[in-house]
Design a protein around this motif. Structure first.
Motif, PDB file in Angstrom:
ATOM      1  N   LYS A 179       0.876  -1.189   0.000  1.00 34.80           N
ATOM      2  CA  LYS A 179       0.000   0.000   0.000  1.00 34.80           C
ATOM      3  C   LYS A 179       0.901   1.223   0.000  1.00 34.80           C
ATOM      4  O   LYS A 179       1.672   1.430   0.943  1.00 34.80           O
ATOM      5  N   LEU A 187      -5.639   8.184   0.735  1.00 32.97           N
ATOM      6  CA  LEU A 187      -6.520   9.256   0.284  1.00 32.97           C
ATOM      7  C   LEU A 187      -7.125   9.896   1.519  1.00 32.97           C
ATOM      8  O   LEU A 187      -7.756   9.214   2.324  1.00 32.97           O
ATOM      9  N   GLU A 242      -3.398   1.112  -3.541  1.00 31.56           N
ATOM     10  CA  GLU A 242      -4.028   0.841  -2.232  1.00 31.56           C
ATOM     11  C   GLU A 242      -4.107  -0.654  -1.949  1.00 31.56           C
ATOM     12  O   GLU A 242      -4.612  -1.061  -0.911  1.00 31.56           O
TER      13      GLU A 242
HETATM   14  C1  LIG Z   1      -8.669   9.143  10.995  1.00 28.00           C
HETATM   15  C2  LIG Z   1      -8.598   8.798   9.557  1.00 28.00           C
HETATM   16  O1  LIG Z   1      -9.164   9.425   8.708  1.00 28.00           O
HETATM   17  N1  LIG Z   1      -7.865   7.708   9.232  1.00 28.00           N
HETATM   18  C3  LIG Z   1      -7.652   7.116   8.049  1.00 28.00           C
HETATM   19  C4  LIG Z   1      -8.085   7.644   6.832  1.00 28.00           C
HETATM   20  C5  LIG Z   1      -7.793   6.953   5.705  1.00 28.00           C
HETATM   21  N2  LIG Z   1      -7.120   5.784   5.792  1.00 28.00           N
HETATM   22  C6  LIG Z   1      -6.772   5.108   4.574  1.00 28.00           C
HETATM   23  O2  LIG Z   1      -6.796   5.876   3.377  1.00 28.00           O
HETATM   24  C7  LIG Z   1      -7.294   5.095   2.297  1.00 28.00           C
HETATM   25  C8  LIG Z   1      -8.417   5.836   1.651  1.00 28.00           C
HETATM   26  O3  LIG Z   1      -8.982   6.742   2.466  1.00 28.00           O
HETATM   27  C9  LIG Z   1      -7.702   3.799   2.831  1.00 28.00           C
HETATM   28  O4  LIG Z   1      -6.959   2.818   2.263  1.00 28.00           O
HETATM   29  C10 LIG Z   1      -7.279   3.906   4.254  1.00 28.00           C
HETATM   30  O5  LIG Z   1      -5.924   3.536   4.115  1.00 28.00           O
HETATM   31  C11 LIG Z   1      -6.706   5.276   7.022  1.00 28.00           C
HETATM   32  O6  LIG Z   1      -6.081   4.218   7.124  1.00 28.00           O
HETATM   33  N3  LIG Z   1      -6.971   5.969   8.109  1.00 28.00           N
END
Ligand code: A1EHT
Length: 104
Positions: A19, A23, A72
């Motif tokens: 990964k 986003l 991702e």
């Molecule tokens: C508090 C907060 O927002 N935490 C987040 C936000 C996003 N993501 C990741 O981003 C990608 C798309 O959004 C997905 O694969 C998730 O990896 C995450 O792990 N943790």
């Protein structure tokens, strides 16, 4: 203190280099190219790796491609579902491309 967190379920993909993007919404769009970030788990804030930011680029939800999904380690429908879950109703995202520097 950590600079960014990821949900624990993504930890293994990140430390394996499967990964390589995340986003985020505008509140996490301030990271800059070359910056090294301490990465923790969202659930307990335990540090698990350091990443280097390669780029931060605005992207609309409907502009997401197979390439974003590949970065991702998901399919595009899976990725859109994850985003709808984390950011309900949000369409303006930021793609943060990164590389793994060190795993804990
Ligand atoms: C508090 C907060 O927002 N935490 C987040 C936000 C996003 N993501 C990741 O981003 C990608 C798309 O959004 C997905 O694969 C998730 O990896 C995450 O792990 N943790």
């Amino acid at each position: 203190m950590n600079d960014i967190t990821f949900f624990q379920r993504f930890e293994s993909d990140i430390v394996a280099g499967r990964k390589t993007i995340t986003l985020r919404d505008a509140s996490e769009s301030h990271f800059t190219t070359g910056q090294q970030l301490r990465v923790g788990r969202y659930e307990d804030d335990v540090y698990f790796c350091t990443i280097e930011v390669i780029s931060v680029t605005p992207v609309m939800l409907d502009e997401l491609t197979q390439e974003h999904a590949r970065q991702e380690n998901m399919t595009l429908p899976q990725l859109k579902e994850v985003i709808a879950d984390i950011y309900p109703g949000l369409t303006a995202l930021y793609a943060i491309v990164f590389r793994l520097v060190t795993a804990a």
